[in-house]
Scaffold this active site. Structure first.
Site, mmCIF file in Angstrom:
data_model
loop_
_atom_site.group_PDB
_atom_site.id
_atom_site.type_symbol
_atom_site.label_atom_id
_atom_site.label_comp_id
_atom_site.label_asym_id
_atom_site.label_seq_id
_atom_site.Cartn_x
_atom_site.Cartn_y
_atom_site.Cartn_z
ATOM 1 N N GLU A 68 0.171 -9.891 -0.021
ATOM 2 C CA GLU A 68 -1.228 -10.297 0.103
ATOM 3 C C GLU A 68 -1.834 -10.568 -1.278
ATOM 4 O OE1 GLU A 68 -3.049 -8.239 3.980
ATOM 5 O OE2 GLU A 68 -2.048 -6.799 2.669
ATOM 6 N N GLU A 81 3.505 -4.599 8.392
ATOM 7 C CA GLU A 81 2.572 -3.539 8.780
ATOM 8 C C GLU A 81 2.614 -3.176 10.264
ATOM 9 O OE1 GLU A 81 0.800 -5.140 4.931
ATOM 10 O OE2 GLU A 81 1.910 -5.930 6.655
ATOM 11 N N GLY A 132 0.887 -5.281 1.108
ATOM 12 C CA GLY A 132 -0.235 -5.570 0.220
ATOM 13 C C GLY A 132 0.139 -6.355 -1.011
ATOM 14 N N ALA A 138 0.829 -1.192 0.000
ATOM 15 C CA ALA A 138 0.000 0.000 0.000
ATOM 16 C C ALA A 138 0.872 1.254 0.000
ATOM 17 C CB ALA A 138 -0.928 0.002 1.208
#
Length: 262
Positions: free
Chosen positions: A125, A145, A122, A72
């Site tokens: 992910e 994170e 992300g 992100a």
């Protein structure tokens, strides 16, 4: 609730889809490291929809940069921390991540993430939403994170735990450890580790081998594997509510600001 803005039609796409001889390709191409913004995730969702319509037998996810994707966009996150409207915007973003990644995971074709270098947050992910992962011997994988006061809110806590078990998930998420390519294969986080110079060739070979298999057998086998570990919605709901709560935490604001000031 604000909706993500789609890029100008004349701007170069951040994500593209193409298909050739039964093998689809989703290409991530947001310089310099494919940081995931609202715009990129919207284009990824569109690319997944195009893949669903084209119905390839195999789908590759590949990056134009050495980093598969940098997770992100922390500048976007930093601008939202500590603000009620920012937390609401982040909730919309995280839900769009879940929607795009879930749709990718639900495709009937076999999906393969090709990871040449860094795959953190992300982007890991995103790779976890694929059926298979091939990494180079120079790759670094992780979910860092918690170090900036957040959590892996786009499916990371759920998919990593189902794939590798709670112990490995704790090591990667709670301890913030970055995993190298060979270790990723040993832990079950990746399926193949190959020399960086051979990565594209080996990925293409694996895709061609899968393409040569029975399409129906692949679809039915994939469905059976999914049914063996079908998750409930509780974990995903906890991720989303956790992100919203952490967006309002003063410690998150300090950690994101400290990261961005480096």
């Amino acid at each position: 609730m604000a909706q993500p803005q789609i890029a100008d039609a004349e701007a170069p796409p951040l994500v593209s889809f193409s298909v050739s001889d039964g093998i689809g390709l989703i290409l991530l191409q947001r310089p310099p490291v494919n940081a995931i913004s609202d715009e990129l995730i919207a284009q990824l969702e569109q690319a997944v929809a195009e893949a669903a319509a084209a119905d390839p037998q195999v789908l590759l996810l590949r990056s134009t940069s050495r980093a598969f994707c940098a997770g992100a966009d922390l500048k976007m996150v930093g601008g939202r921390v500590g603000k009620p409207e920012g937390a609401a915007a982040m909730e919309a973003t995280v839900r769009s991540f879940h929607r795009a990644f879930d749709r990718l995971a639900a495709l009937p074709c076999v999906s393969i993430a090709e990871i040449a270098g860094v795959a953190l947050g992300g982007d890991l992910e995103l790779a976890l939403a694929c059926d298979l992962r091939i990494v180079s011997d120079q790759a670094r994988l992780g979910l860092p994170e918690v170090g900036v006061g957040l959590l892996p809110g786009a499916g990371g806590t759920q998919r990593l735990t189902r794939l590798c078990g709670a112990g490995v998930a704790a090591r990667v998420i709670l301890a913030g450890e970055q995993i190298g390519g060979e270790e990723a294969v040993r832990l079950g986080l990746a399926d193949w580790c190959v020399p960086a110079a051979d990565l594209t060739r080996r990925t293409d070979e694996i895709a061609a081998r899968i393409r040569a298999s029975s399409a129906e057998a692949l679809r039915l086998s994939k469905r059976c594997i999914e049914l063996a570990s079908l998750p409930g919605p509780g974990g995903a709901d906890a991720e989303i509510s956790g992100i919203v709560r952490l967006m309002m935490a003063p410690d998150t604001g300090r950690r994101v600001a400290a990261f961005l000031s480096r």
